[in-house]
Design a protein around this motif. Structure first.
Motif, short mmCIF file in Angstrom:
data_model
loop_
_atom_site.label_atom_id
_atom_site.label_comp_id
_atom_site.label_asym_id
_atom_site.label_seq_id
_atom_site.Cartn_x
_atom_site.Cartn_y
_atom_site.Cartn_z
N ASN A 61 6.00 0.86 -7.96
CA ASN A 61 4.75 1.51 -7.58
C ASN A 61 4.13 0.72 -6.44
OD1 ASN A 61 2.41 3.11 -7.58
ND2 ASN A 61 1.38 1.71 -9.00
N HIS A 62 4.03 1.35 -5.28
CA HIS A 62 3.49 0.67 -4.10
C HIS A 62 2.10 1.21 -3.80
CE1 HIS A 62 3.29 -1.45 -0.32
NE2 HIS A 62 2.98 -0.32 0.29
N ASP A 63 1.12 0.31 -3.86
CA ASP A 63 -0.26 0.65 -3.52
C ASP A 63 -0.56 0.03 -2.16
OD1 ASP A 63 -2.95 1.02 -3.26
OD2 ASP A 63 -3.46 0.39 -5.30
N PRO A 64 -0.98 0.83 -1.16
CA PRO A 64 -1.26 0.26 0.17
C PRO A 64 -2.29 -0.85 0.14
CG PRO A 64 -1.21 2.67 0.25
CD PRO A 64 -1.17 2.29 -1.19
N ASP A 65 -3.20 -0.84 -0.84
CA ASP A 65 -4.24 -1.85 -0.91
C ASP A 65 -3.84 -3.06 -1.74
OD1 ASP A 65 -5.91 -0.28 0.65
OD2 ASP A 65 -6.67 0.80 -1.11
N SER A 66 -2.65 -3.05 -2.34
CA SER A 66 -2.22 -4.18 -3.15
C SER A 66 -0.72 -4.33 -3.04
CB SER A 66 -2.65 -3.99 -4.61
OG SER A 66 -2.05 -2.82 -5.15
N ALA A 67 -0.13 -5.10 -3.96
CA ALA A 67 1.30 -5.39 -3.89
C ALA A 67 2.11 -4.32 -4.62
CB ALA A 67 1.57 -6.76 -4.51
N THR A 68 3.43 -4.35 -4.42
CA THR A 68 4.35 -3.46 -5.11
C THR A 68 4.66 -4.03 -6.49
OG1 THR A 68 5.33 -2.79 -3.01
CG2 THR A 68 6.59 -2.33 -5.02
N THR A 69 4.54 -3.21 -7.52
CA THR A 69 4.82 -3.65 -8.89
C THR A 69 6.05 -2.91 -9.42
OG1 THR A 69 3.29 -1.98 -9.78
CG2 THR A 69 2.41 -4.19 -9.35
N TYR A 70 6.68 -3.53 -10.43
CA TYR A 70 7.94 -3.00 -10.97
C TYR A 70 7.87 -2.92 -12.49
CZ TYR A 70 9.46 -4.37 -6.31
OH TYR A 70 9.57 -4.52 -4.96
N ARG A 71 8.70 -2.01 -13.02
CA ARG A 71 8.79 -1.86 -14.47
C ARG A 71 10.14 -1.25 -14.82
NH1 ARG A 71 5.28 2.25 -18.29
NH2 ARG A 71 6.06 1.50 -20.31
#
Length: 575
Positions: A61-71
């Protein structure tokens, strides 16, 4: 008489609510992350069974205002007591994140088994067999990351609560004292009630410790996030490492303040006149509960306007130095063994404001700072003085005839100028690197701004904000270069004034009779230190020409201007 506004009366309650919210938020986040640790402990007795994977995927999940997270998501089947069961729970930690390589490593292991058709081990709760996971291990980096929040938010909130309670008690005491001493505002505050003024070493030490701890706790999660971002190709995330780097500097500051306090103890300043009369003289004895090796201490007295600008997240506190003066005070043995004392005598101007805390958004502070160069950590003591108009101003100040700055004829030697004689007359030189500490400090700030701006533009593509940061950094860099490499040389003799000034300035000259006046103008400030430049005005020419700059202190700068003017006056008479 100072009136207490409704805002300040409600301030204690608002501060308490603010601190309580921080504590609750910190505890809530901490419990969320701690739940995984509790579940891991509870799963230590779960039974292993074979499971067959039905699907495996690594979601991002990539949020332009934060980092990319994984699951990691997976579906699998397993058997318990002869019954076939299905589950999609992978581990004991809910949510997606990018802490370390956990999700990538787990996905690689499960995907390999899924593609080869191999079974994997699942862990089942014997009492509730529908509770099952594929990985029951502890994620220490996630737990460490989560515990930062209760420490940072909870610690900050607790500090705000304690500060609010203390401020409330102090406010009640001030209100009671205000009624007893309506015309003596220095009697309202504990720090000014007696002629013995305590230094701020202890409070500075705890401020450094608290600020460094909170900053490092808040910035520590970046160390967990940046490696995953960089490995994913987001090189702009490297900019985030500046915050932990600043935290290292703050930690060094805190350690130095602890060492300073333990080595030199709590200094006091015994005032001769209480309070200090505006327009009069400051007389006092500096008492240091430690032996100094230096034979003198450098003393600076400054009148400062500390004001608040903006509101909300744009709120900032700044200081504007209205006036300052310096002196060197010889040290002697103190009252007890292993102690040091120094006598301080300084004149205060009549045209500056008195100490005031009437408006918390615009305070007037009279600050005395005493320093000396010592092996290891230098000595430093800071005092906030009660300066008020008591009617005890010196005669010339009371009559309104006192000049703005009073100086003695030889005060120009305090500028640090090198004086000798040359073939063309008397020579005065301000060499390069004389402001090495201030210049290097300003250059460090300039490089930080420039580096952040360049990183934002080149790595993150943020050209507007990055350009602003870089432009500010370049301006600071020019100021640092000027402080470090500027050289001024003045020769007065043979009926002429010759000078060269600047980083690469060449020689210029003027007839003594062509010089109309020599004036003093402010050239800049670093912290609470004011610096001045000397300018000449010539007959028949508009404007002024700077002939020397970055001179510390207005009093010695004006004394030097008067000295040069007297030398030029002699040259005019000779010609």
């Amino acid at each position: 008489m100072i009136e207490v506004s409704d805002f300040r009366q409600r301030g204690g309650a608002l501060v308490s609510v603010f601190g309580l919210v921080f504590v609750l938020v910190g505890l809530g986040i901490g419990l969320f992350f701690a739940k995984g640790a509790f579940d891991v402990y509870a799963a230590r007795d779960w039974a292993p069974v074979e499971a067959r994977l039905l699907s495996v995927d690594l979601q991002s999940n990539h949020d332009p205002d934060s980092a990319t997270t994984y699951r990691v998501v997976a579906e699998y089947e397993y058997s318990w007591s002869g019954e076939r069961l299905l589950s999609d729970r992978v581990d004991l930690h809910s949510g997606a994140d990018n802490l370390g390589d956990y999700h990538h490593d787990l996905y690689a292991r499960l995907n390999k088994a899924f593609r080869s058709g191999e079974s994997v081990t699942a862990w089942v709760d014997p009492e509730r067999p529908w509770r099952v996971v594929l990985d029951r291990g502890m994620r220490w980096e996630r737990l460490g990351f989560g515990m930062i929040f209760p420490l940072a938010f909870g610690g900050a909130g607790l500090g705000v609560l304690l500060w609010g309670r203390r401020a409330g008690r102090e406010r009640k005491k001030r209100d009671a004292r205000r009624e007893l001493h309506p015309d003596q505002p220095w009697m309202w505050f504990d720090k000014w009630r007696t002629p013995q003024i305590a230094g701020e070493a202890r409070s500075t030490m705890w401020l450094a410790i608290g600020f460094a701890a909170i900053w490092n706790l808040v910035s520590l999660p970046i160390l967990f996030i940046v490696p995953g971002e960089v490995s994913g190709g987001n090189t702009a995330a490297l900019i985030g490492l500046l915050f932990p780097l600043v935290g290292v500097g703050l930690a060094v500051w805190a350690v130095r303040e602890v060492i300073r306090h333990r080595r030199y103890g709590a200094s006091t300043l015994e005032l001769q006149s209480h309070p200090v009369p505006l327009g009069g003289r400051l007389g006092g004895t500096l008492n240091i509960p430690a032996r100094l090796q230096a034979r003198e201490v450098q003393v600076q007295l400054a009148c400062i306007n500390r004001y608040v600008t903006g509101s909300g997240k744009n709120r900032s506190t700044r200081e504007n130095v209205l006036w300052e003066d310096r002196q060197r005070a010889p040290t002697t043995s103190g009252a007890g063994p292993g102690q040091t004392s120094a006598r301080i005598e300084m004149r205060l101007p009549a045209g500056q404001p008195v100490s005031s805390e009437q408006n918390p958004k615009s305070r007037i502070i009279w600050r005395l700072t005493a320093t000396s160069a010592e092996p290891g950590v230098d000595y430093k003591a800071v005092f906030e003085l009660p300066v008020f108009d008591t009617g005890e101003a010196l005669a010339d100040a009371a009559e309104g005839d006192a000049p703005e700055v009073v100086f003695e004829a030889d005060d120009w030697r305090e500028t640090g100028v090198v004086h000798d004689y040359a073939a063309g007359g008397q020579r005065f030189v301000f060499p390069r690197y004389r402001l090495l500490g201030a210049g290097l400090g300003l250059m460090f700030g300039a490089l930080v701004f420039t580096g952040v701006g360049a990183g934002m533009m080149l790595l993150g593509g943020m050209w507007i904000f990055g350009g602003i940061f870089a432009a500010v950094g370049l301006l600071l860099l020019w100021g640092a270069i000027s402080m470090l490499f500027q050289r001024s040389e003045v020769i007065i003799g043979n009926g002429r004034l010759r000078w060269r000034h600047g980083v690469l300035g060449g020689w210029q000259e003027a007839e003594a009779g062509a010089v109309k006046s020599i004036s003093v103008d402010k050239s800049g400030s670093v912290g609470s230190n004011l610096y001045f430049q000397l300018e000449i005005e010539r007959w028949g020419r508009e404007g002024k020409t700077a002939i020397a700059g970055w001179i510390p202190g207005e009093r010695p700068a004006r004394a030097l201007a008067a000295h040069w003017d007297s030398l030029l006056g002699g040259e005019r008479s000779a010609t």
